[in-house]
Enzyme design. Structure first.
Site, PDB file in Angstrom:
ATOM      1  N   SER A 157       5.284  -2.031  -1.922  1.00 10.46           N
ATOM      2  CA  SER A 157       5.020  -1.876  -3.353  1.00 10.46           C
ATOM      3  C   SER A 157       6.158  -1.100  -4.023  1.00 10.46           C
ATOM      4  O   SER A 157       7.306  -1.524  -3.966  1.00 10.46           O
ATOM      5  CB  SER A 157       3.655  -1.221  -3.555  1.00 10.46           C
ATOM      6  N   ASP A 251      -1.991 -11.013  -6.188  1.00 10.98           N
ATOM      7  CA  ASP A 251      -1.231  -9.794  -6.457  1.00 10.98           C
ATOM      8  C   ASP A 251      -0.382 -10.041  -7.691  1.00 10.98           C
ATOM      9  O   ASP A 251       0.388 -11.014  -7.727  1.00 10.98           O
ATOM     10  CB  ASP A 251      -0.338  -9.470  -5.253  1.00 10.98           C
ATOM     11  N   HIS A 281      -2.910  -7.168  -3.127  1.00 14.70           N
ATOM     12  CA  HIS A 281      -1.961  -6.059  -3.045  1.00 14.70           C
ATOM     13  C   HIS A 281      -2.569  -4.938  -2.197  1.00 14.70           C
ATOM     14  O   HIS A 281      -3.730  -4.587  -2.343  1.00 14.70           O
ATOM     15  CB  HIS A 281      -1.662  -5.548  -4.453  1.00 14.70           C
TER      16      HIS A 281
END
Length: 322
Positions: A157, A251, A281
């Protein structure tokens, strides 16, 4: 495209528990909830031969780092890892489970960098910290048992965003030379309005999550166009290290991650993609909940072994999961 059954069950459990989106909480609450969720989802804590907390110099003072090592003496192939959390949440504890598993699967050591968080320290503080830590580890390779010829960066991320940005800095600043980059559902384009307008599910990471983190991290709207904030906007991606880009179908960062992989490929960078269409995610950090999280970590380890020249079973190159 449908949600993986394990995601459906996980989402239902969150709904039953009344889980509140992180972006509705105070920073202190969100930071605590994020770490608790990651610990709950990471599965059993895997032992490694050595865990050591220390510091390295940073632009604004000492930076905490956590070193996970396998058995054996150095110098060791080394993954410098940047944790996720939207540049706002997280610490070296956040990536502890991921790094333990990658160390055991890969036979490398990992060094997690405790970079400064926003909004207390907005962009580019985190990038500067991560780059400084990488350069220090390379400059004092003997002290840290680092093999400077087998040095990689990675992150999930926001950590994937930082890893991508650090490769750009390492190239422009003449090193250190990197053997690989592991980018797990990375943020690569900070410009607003680039994600599905119907991405509203409050029980999943959604476009509101993205906007909340971006609002903390970027000091002003012009920062979104900076290539160290949005690596997808870098004019030139040639000469960057081989990459594995992991993405999840559900996501809001999926499309930009896949676009970045395509741009790396167009620039002649060896790139592999691992796409998990039914995943959300955060799944990479949750192998205790999602089989795909465990599989993605195994895929990441196989990628690192190849580029570190470490023996062991090898995953096919460039295979997409859907």
């Amino acid at each position: 495209m449908t949600l993986d059954p394990q995601v459906v069950a996980w989402r239902a459990a969150r709904a039953a528990a009344g889980a509140a989106p992180l972006y509705t909480q105070s920073l202190a609450e969100a930071r605590a909830a994020d770490l608790a969720a990651i610990r709950a989802g990471s599965g059993a804590v895997e032992p490694v031969a050595e865990v050591r907390d220390t510091t390295v110099p940073g632009p604004a003072g000492p930076l905490p780092v956590r070193i996970h090592r396998p058995a054996g003496d150095g110098p060791l192939p080394t993954l410098v890892y940047f944790f996720g959390g939207g540049w706002t949440l997280g610490s070296v504890d956040t990536a502890d489970g991921i790094c333990r598993r990658l160390v055991n699967l890969t036979g490398c050591q990992s060094v997690t960098v405790g970079y400064r968080l926003a909004p207390e320290h907005p962009f580019p503080a985190a990038v500067q910290d991560c780059h400084a830590a990488l350069r220090h580890l390379a400059a004092y390779a003997g002290r840290f048992r680092v093999d400077p010829d087998r040095l990689a960066v990675g992150g999930d991320s926001a950590g994937g965003n930082l890893a991508a940005a650090v490769t750009l800095l390492a190239r422009s600043d003449g090193g250190p030379r990197l053997a690989a980059q592991l980018l797990v559902y990375p943020n690569t384009d900070q410009r607003p309005g680039r994600r599905p307008a119907d991405d509203e599910d409050p029980l999943l990471f959604n476009r509101h999550s993205v906007g909340w983190y971006r609002g903390h991290y970027l000091a002003g709207p012009d920062d979104a166009a900076h290539p160290l904030a949005s690596p997808l906007l870098a004019e030139d991606l040639t000469g960057l290290p081989p990459a594995l880009v992991v993405t999840a179908g559900y996501d809001p960062l999926c499309a930009e991650g896949r676009r970045y992989a395509a741009r790396l490929d167009e620039a002649g960078v060896p790139v592999e993609t691992a796409h998990y269409p039914g995943m959300v995610h955060g799944f990479f950090a949750m192998p205790g909940v999602f089989d795909a999280g465990r599989e993605a970590q195994e895929r990441a380890a196989a990628f690192l072994r190849r580029h570190f020249g470490v023996g062991g079973a090898q995953a096919p190159v460039g295979v997409d999961h859907g």
